[in-house]
Write a protein that holds these residues in place. Structure first.
Motif, PDB file in Angstrom:
ATOM      1  N   ALA A 161      -6.903   0.939   6.417  1.00 37.43           N
ATOM      2  CA  ALA A 161      -7.064   0.700   5.090  1.00 37.43           C
ATOM      3  C   ALA A 161      -7.447   2.046   4.266  1.00 37.43           C
ATOM      4  O   ALA A 161      -6.668   2.340   3.277  1.00 37.43           O
ATOM      5  CB  ALA A 161      -8.352  -0.285   4.574  1.00 37.43           C
ATOM      6  N   TYR A 162      -8.159   2.846   5.027  1.00 33.68           N
ATOM      7  CA  TYR A 162      -8.403   4.292   4.421  1.00 33.68           C
ATOM      8  C   TYR A 162      -7.354   5.322   4.412  1.00 33.68           C
ATOM      9  O   TYR A 162      -6.933   5.616   3.484  1.00 33.68           O
ATOM     10  CB  TYR A 162      -9.622   4.854   5.451  1.00 33.68           C
ATOM     11  CG  TYR A 162      -9.736   6.394   4.913  1.00 33.68           C
ATOM     12  CD1 TYR A 162     -10.258   6.796   3.961  1.00 33.68           C
ATOM     13  CD2 TYR A 162      -9.144   7.133   5.942  1.00 33.68           C
ATOM     14  CE1 TYR A 162     -10.529   8.342   3.817  1.00 33.68           C
ATOM     15  CE2 TYR A 162      -9.371   8.610   5.663  1.00 33.68           C
ATOM     16  CZ  TYR A 162      -9.987   9.072   4.734  1.00 33.68           C
ATOM     17  OH  TYR A 162      -9.944  10.389   4.546  1.00 33.68           O
ATOM     18  N   ARG A 173       0.950   8.059  -6.617  1.00 38.60           N
ATOM     19  CA  ARG A 173       0.954   6.773  -7.304  1.00 38.60           C
ATOM     20  C   ARG A 173      -0.582   6.686  -7.839  1.00 38.60           C
ATOM     21  O   ARG A 173      -1.669   6.917  -7.297  1.00 38.60           O
ATOM     22  CB  ARG A 173       1.139   5.681  -6.231  1.00 38.60           C
ATOM     23  CG  ARG A 173       2.534   6.020  -5.465  1.00 38.60           C
ATOM     24  CD  ARG A 173       3.084   5.078  -4.581  1.00 38.60           C
ATOM     25  NE  ARG A 173       2.271   4.099  -3.979  1.00 38.60           N
ATOM     26  CZ  ARG A 173       2.419   3.993  -2.768  1.00 38.60           C
ATOM     27  NH1 ARG A 173       3.384   4.269  -2.041  1.00 38.60           N
ATOM     28  NH2 ARG A 173       1.483   2.934  -2.019  1.00 38.60           N
ATOM     29  N   PRO A 174      -0.429   5.845  -9.074  1.00 40.63           N
ATOM     30  CA  PRO A 174      -1.853   5.713  -9.854  1.00 40.63           C
ATOM     31  C   PRO A 174      -2.436   4.702  -9.046  1.00 40.63           C
ATOM     32  O   PRO A 174      -2.074   3.801  -8.222  1.00 40.63           O
ATOM     33  CB  PRO A 174      -1.152   4.816 -10.952  1.00 40.63           C
ATOM     34  CG  PRO A 174       0.143   4.286 -10.692  1.00 40.63           C
ATOM     35  CD  PRO A 174       0.827   5.170  -9.930  1.00 40.63           C
ATOM     36  N   PRO A 175      -3.850   5.030  -9.242  1.00 44.27           N
ATOM     37  CA  PRO A 175      -4.925   3.983  -8.637  1.00 44.27           C
ATOM     38  C   PRO A 175      -4.722   2.406  -8.824  1.00 44.27           C
ATOM     39  O   PRO A 175      -5.009   1.770  -7.999  1.00 44.27           O
ATOM     40  CB  PRO A 175      -6.190   4.466  -9.032  1.00 44.27           C
ATOM     41  CG  PRO A 175      -6.030   5.932  -9.438  1.00 44.27           C
ATOM     42  CD  PRO A 175      -4.568   5.862  -9.860  1.00 44.27           C
ATOM     43  N   GLY A 176      -4.175   2.140  -9.886  1.00 46.20           N
ATOM     44  CA  GLY A 176      -3.938   0.635 -10.537  1.00 46.20           C
ATOM     45  C   GLY A 176      -5.047  -0.300 -10.117  1.00 46.20           C
ATOM     46  O   GLY A 176      -6.139   0.013 -10.591  1.00 46.20           O
ATOM     47  N   GLU A 177      -5.028  -1.257  -9.451  1.00 49.47           N
ATOM     48  CA  GLU A 177      -6.005  -2.362  -9.208  1.00 49.47           C
ATOM     49  C   GLU A 177      -6.711  -1.712  -7.830  1.00 49.47           C
ATOM     50  O   GLU A 177      -7.184  -2.744  -7.034  1.00 49.47           O
ATOM     51  CB  GLU A 177      -5.493  -3.542  -9.129  1.00 49.47           C
ATOM     52  CG  GLU A 177      -4.970  -3.966 -10.694  1.00 49.47           C
ATOM     53  CD  GLU A 177      -6.143  -4.076 -11.565  1.00 49.47           C
ATOM     54  OE1 GLU A 177      -7.282  -4.668 -11.008  1.00 49.47           O
ATOM     55  OE2 GLU A 177      -5.846  -3.426 -12.499  1.00 49.47           O
ATOM     56  N   LEU A 178      -6.538  -0.625  -7.287  1.00 51.94           N
ATOM     57  CA  LEU A 178      -7.339  -0.530  -5.883  1.00 51.94           C
ATOM     58  C   LEU A 178      -8.716  -0.598  -5.769  1.00 51.94           C
ATOM     59  O   LEU A 178      -9.075  -0.818  -4.606  1.00 51.94           O
ATOM     60  CB  LEU A 178      -6.769   0.975  -5.500  1.00 51.94           C
ATOM     61  CG  LEU A 178      -5.388   1.139  -5.272  1.00 51.94           C
ATOM     62  CD1 LEU A 178      -5.159   2.587  -4.839  1.00 51.94           C
ATOM     63  CD2 LEU A 178      -4.835   0.343  -4.141  1.00 51.94           C
ATOM     64  N   LEU A 179      -9.563  -0.556  -6.906  1.00 53.89           N
ATOM     65  CA  LEU A 179     -10.847  -0.965  -6.717  1.00 53.89           C
ATOM     66  C   LEU A 179     -10.979  -2.360  -6.236  1.00 53.89           C
ATOM     67  O   LEU A 179     -11.787  -2.716  -5.569  1.00 53.89           O
ATOM     68  CB  LEU A 179     -11.744  -0.902  -8.078  1.00 53.89           C
ATOM     69  CG  LEU A 179     -12.114   0.703  -8.336  1.00 53.89           C
ATOM     70  CD1 LEU A 179     -12.749   0.874  -9.423  1.00 53.89           C
ATOM     71  CD2 LEU A 179     -13.169   1.163  -7.070  1.00 53.89           C
ATOM     72  N   HIS A 180     -10.052  -3.334  -6.784  1.00 53.40           N
ATOM     73  CA  HIS A 180     -10.286  -4.657  -6.486  1.00 53.40           C
ATOM     74  C   HIS A 180      -9.517  -4.951  -5.001  1.00 53.40           C
ATOM     75  O   HIS A 180     -10.120  -5.900  -4.260  1.00 53.40           O
ATOM     76  CB  HIS A 180      -9.317  -5.566  -7.416  1.00 53.40           C
ATOM     77  CG  HIS A 180      -9.996  -5.397  -8.812  1.00 53.40           C
ATOM     78  ND1 HIS A 180     -11.265  -6.057  -9.104  1.00 53.40           N
ATOM     79  CD2 HIS A 180      -9.384  -5.034  -9.923  1.00 53.40           C
ATOM     80  CE1 HIS A 180     -11.555  -5.960 -10.374  1.00 53.40           C
ATOM     81  NE2 HIS A 180     -10.447  -5.287 -10.970  1.00 53.40           N
ATOM     82  N   VAL A 181      -8.513  -3.996  -4.668  1.00 53.19           N
ATOM     83  CA  VAL A 181      -8.086  -4.248  -3.364  1.00 53.19           C
ATOM     84  C   VAL A 181      -9.241  -3.895  -2.218  1.00 53.19           C
ATOM     85  O   VAL A 181      -9.370  -4.380  -1.245  1.00 53.19           O
ATOM     86  CB  VAL A 181      -6.973  -3.198  -3.130  1.00 53.19           C
ATOM     87  CG1 VAL A 181      -6.322  -3.048  -1.500  1.00 53.19           C
ATOM     88  CG2 VAL A 181      -5.800  -3.630  -4.021  1.00 53.19           C
ATOM     89  N   ASP A 183     -12.405  -4.385  -2.965  1.00 54.85           N
ATOM     90  CA  ASP A 183     -12.984  -5.716  -2.781  1.00 54.85           C
ATOM     91  C   ASP A 183     -12.563  -6.401  -1.655  1.00 54.85           C
ATOM     92  O   ASP A 183     -13.425  -7.197  -0.885  1.00 54.85           O
ATOM     93  CB  ASP A 183     -13.199  -6.368  -4.165  1.00 54.85           C
ATOM     94  CG  ASP A 183     -13.986  -5.554  -5.090  1.00 54.85           C
ATOM     95  OD1 ASP A 183     -14.830  -4.524  -4.624  1.00 54.85           O
ATOM     96  OD2 ASP A 183     -13.707  -5.637  -6.391  1.00 54.85           O
ATOM     97  N   VAL A 184     -11.180  -6.532  -1.665  1.00 60.14           N
ATOM     98  CA  VAL A 184     -10.762  -7.587  -0.661  1.00 60.14           C
ATOM     99  C   VAL A 184     -10.922  -7.031   0.711  1.00 60.14           C
ATOM    100  O   VAL A 184     -11.152  -7.721   1.710  1.00 60.14           O
ATOM    101  CB  VAL A 184      -9.114  -7.763  -0.830  1.00 60.14           C
ATOM    102  CG1 VAL A 184      -8.423  -8.608   0.031  1.00 60.14           C
ATOM    103  CG2 VAL A 184      -9.098  -8.403  -2.460  1.00 60.14           C
ATOM    104  N   VAL A 185     -10.807  -5.812   0.836  1.00 60.31           N
ATOM    105  CA  VAL A 185     -10.920  -5.151   2.098  1.00 60.31           C
ATOM    106  C   VAL A 185     -12.368  -5.347   2.512  1.00 60.31           C
ATOM    107  O   VAL A 185     -12.825  -5.903   3.677  1.00 60.31           O
ATOM    108  CB  VAL A 185     -10.697  -3.653   2.331  1.00 60.31           C
ATOM    109  CG1 VAL A 185     -11.219  -2.909   3.399  1.00 60.31           C
ATOM    110  CG2 VAL A 185      -9.187  -3.570   1.874  1.00 60.31           C
ATOM    111  N   GLU A 186     -13.331  -4.998   1.790  1.00 66.17           N
ATOM    112  CA  GLU A 186     -14.732  -5.337   2.067  1.00 66.17           C
ATOM    113  C   GLU A 186     -15.121  -6.920   2.486  1.00 66.17           C
ATOM    114  O   GLU A 186     -15.832  -7.169   3.277  1.00 66.17           O
ATOM    115  CB  GLU A 186     -15.651  -4.950   0.969  1.00 66.17           C
ATOM    116  CG  GLU A 186     -17.056  -4.592   1.456  1.00 66.17           C
ATOM    117  CD  GLU A 186     -17.722  -3.767   0.579  1.00 66.17           C
ATOM    118  OE1 GLU A 186     -18.445  -2.944   0.947  1.00 66.17           O
ATOM    119  OE2 GLU A 186     -17.432  -4.101  -0.692  1.00 66.17           O
ATOM    120  N   GLU A 187     -14.480  -7.754   1.625  1.00 64.97           N
ATOM    121  CA  GLU A 187     -14.733  -9.069   1.958  1.00 64.97           C
ATOM    122  C   GLU A 187     -14.024  -9.501   3.182  1.00 64.97           C
ATOM    123  O   GLU A 187     -14.542 -10.548   3.793  1.00 64.97           O
ATOM    124  CB  GLU A 187     -14.183  -9.976   0.564  1.00 64.97           C
ATOM    125  CG  GLU A 187     -14.404 -11.376   0.719  1.00 64.97           C
ATOM    126  CD  GLU A 187     -15.813 -11.668   0.485  1.00 64.97           C
ATOM    127  OE1 GLU A 187     -16.292 -12.737   1.063  1.00 64.97           O
ATOM    128  OE2 GLU A 187     -16.794 -10.974   0.022  1.00 64.97           O
TER     129      GLU A 187
END
Length: 192
Positions: A161-162, A173-181, A183-187
């Protein structure tokens, strides 16, 4: 002639590392000539190489500095936090994300093309992986992580993932929704 304090030497070394990071990121290892390093740092080659034996030692010091920062963050807060910090810097126009990403990509390139560098870098790379694995093991032992997947597999999952995040940002490429991604990785690694 006045003596230079250790604090002044450390500050100068930090200035050189910061400017060299940007130079290596912009021009790559081969393109970051001594002349370009002089321009980037605003210092003479004598001043630069007073602190670092040669260009390779300077590049390795930049990469080691980044790796040490990563190990500290991983130990305290985990690899997902390193990714969150990277995204935060990517969204901050005054940050050094481009230089940091460029260094990461240049390390990857040199690992593939320079066996001597790869040998020198192996210890630094292992420190990041060890810190990640140790943190995950502590989290696993505390019952925070899922029990159905071995810690080694979770470690590799987070490393992938890193690597994907670094590549995504490094290609512009723009970060877009990567913070939410993230969250999914952490979950995905947490116990449910």
């Amino acid at each position: 002639m006045p003596r230079v304090s250790q604090d002044q030497l450390d500050a100068r070394r930090h200035e050189i590392l910061s400017a060299a990071r940007a130079c290596f990121a912009r021009f790559g290892y081969e393109g970051a000539t001594v002349r370009r390093l002089e321009e980037a740092t605003g210092m003479s080659r004598g001043a630069i190489f007073h602190h670092f034996r040669d260009k390779e030692s300077l590049f390795l010091a930049v990469a080691e500095d980044d790796a040490a920062t990563m190990v500290e963050t991983v130990t305290r807060n985990g690899l997902v936090q390193v990714m969150r910090d990277l995204l935060a810097r990517a969204g901050n126009s005054e940050g050094d994300t481009a230089g940091w990403l460029g260094t990461q990509l240049e390390v990857s390139h040199r690992l593939r093309t320079d066996p001597a560098f790869a040998k020198r870098w192996a210890q630094r790379s292992a420190a990041i992986a060890d810190a990640t694995r140790e943190r995950l093991q502590r989290q696993h032992d505390a019952g925070v992580l899922r029990k159905d997947v071995p810690v080694e597999v979770l470690t590799q999952f987070l490393e992938l993932a890193y690597d994907g995040l670094v590549l995504h940002l490094a290609t512009g490429r723009p970060p877009g929704e990567l913070l939410h991604v993230l969250d999914v990785v952490e979950e995905a690694v947490r116990r449910h």
